[in-house]
Scaffold this active site. Structure first.
Site, mmCIF file in Angstrom:
data_model
loop_
_atom_site.group_PDB
_atom_site.id
_atom_site.type_symbol
_atom_site.label_atom_id
_atom_site.label_comp_id
_atom_site.label_asym_id
_atom_site.label_seq_id
_atom_site.Cartn_x
_atom_site.Cartn_y
_atom_site.Cartn_z
ATOM 1 N N SER A 197 46.581 125.159 42.205
ATOM 2 C CA SER A 197 46.504 124.106 41.183
ATOM 3 C C SER A 197 45.413 124.516 40.198
ATOM 4 C CB SER A 197 46.110 122.773 41.833
ATOM 5 O OG SER A 197 45.815 121.799 40.843
ATOM 6 N N TYR B 145 40.972 117.811 48.033
ATOM 7 C CA TYR B 145 42.062 118.552 47.372
ATOM 8 C C TYR B 145 41.520 119.773 46.630
ATOM 9 C CZ TYR B 145 46.207 119.324 44.427
ATOM 10 O OH TYR B 145 47.298 119.887 43.797
#
Ligand SMILES: NC(=O)c1ccc[n+]([C@@H]2O[C@H](COP(=O)([O-])OP(=O)(O)OC[C@H]3O[C@@H](n4cnc5c(N)ncnc54)[C@H](O)[C@@H]3O)[C@@H](O)[C@H]2O)c1
Length: 258
Positions: free
Chosen positions: A141, A154
């Protein structure tokens, strides 16, 4: 794709993973789908078969080592090869200030997003080394590159995925195995809408304000489409990407440029 290929795609049941399954199938690849959700996996399998490729859904929990090992054993026994591995499955984890994240939330987020990538690579690498060829793509990401406030588990997992990708690429390059990461920006779909909703609850802004602010962060002022991520993954899974390894490639509408 210029060779007969079998791809194992984690989290292929929906979202970006489903788009990756469809894109790879359209380029002539048979697909093993490893997902925790049998129902959505069956839908993806139908889509892959409608393109004319084989689909093998295998219910798998990436956070459970035995489940991952069984998945790879079953995939190899059925297909006789796994030359592409796409570690796509991921969960958003909590949206909360660090001091409010529970140890259980931390573990779950790291287990699926980082430990699961290690488990899959650990089990698939002997097969690729034996074949003398492999392409591994890890979906990280842009949050693996820059901070995202209130998402410490995350961001930590995705930064870990990039470090893992570089190190593994250096380990296995001599076996003609390439390992790259793809870093999506904000991809349109139900998942990002859930993230916007949680951010709205935390910040007091409306979902629309959050979405517009996210779009404004990118050079193109847009969200990314899952198919655009899948397109980049397909290229990295092809023999044509021979000299590209250890990279983390953004597909982010220009949100992040490093
Ligand atoms: N959507 C975005 O904006 C975005 C942005 C950057 C990165 N990503 C990354 O892209 C990947 C896919 O995201 P998405 O938006 O398609 O997510 P999604 O939630 O739509 O799909 C994730 C899939 O993973 C599966 N999954 C979840 N936990 C699992 C487990 N323990 N074992 C096996 N399968 C499991 C789910 O069942 C689902 O099919 C993730 O790694 C995510 O972090 C997404």
């Amino acid at each position: 794709m210029s060779r007969n290929s079998t791809a194992l795609v984690t989290g292929g049941g929906r979202g970006i993973g489903r788009a990756i399954c469809q894109e790879l199938a359209a380029s002539g690849v048979d697909i093993v789908i490893a997902d925790i959700d049998a129902e959505s996996m069956a839908e993806t399998a139908d889509l892959v078969e409608s393109i004319g490729q084989e689909a093998h859904p295998i219910e798998t929990d990436l956070a459970d080592f035995d489940s991952v090992r069984d998945c790879v054993d079953q995939a190899y026994a059925t297909c006789g090869e796994i030359d592409i591995l796409v570690n796509n499955a991921g969960i958003a984890g909590p949206t909360a200030p660090c001091e409010e994240v529970t140890p259980e939330e931390w573990d779950t987020t790291l287990d699926v997003n980082l430990r699961g990538v290690f488990y899959m690579c650990r089990e698939v690498l002997p097969i690729m080394k034996e074949a003398g060829y492999g392409r591994i793509v890890n979906i990280a990401s842009v949050t693996g590159k820059r901070p995202l406030v209130n998402r410490t588990p995350y961001a930590t997992a995705k930064m870990g995925v990039i470090g893992f990708t570089r190190t593994l690429a250096a380990e296995v390059g001599r076996h003609d195995i390439n390992v790259n990461a793809v870093c999506p920006g904000s991809v349109d779909g139900p998942r990002i809408q859930r993230v916007f909703e949680r951010q709205a609850e935390t910040s007091g802004e409306s979902v629309e304000e959050i979405e517009n602010a996210v779009k404004d962060e990118s050079a193109r002022g847009e969200l990314v489409d899952g198919a655009e991520v899948a397109n980049t993954v397909r290229y990295l899974c092809s023999p044509d990407s021979r000299q590209i390894t250890g990279q983390d490639i953004n597909v982010s509408a220009g949100k992040v440029m490093y």
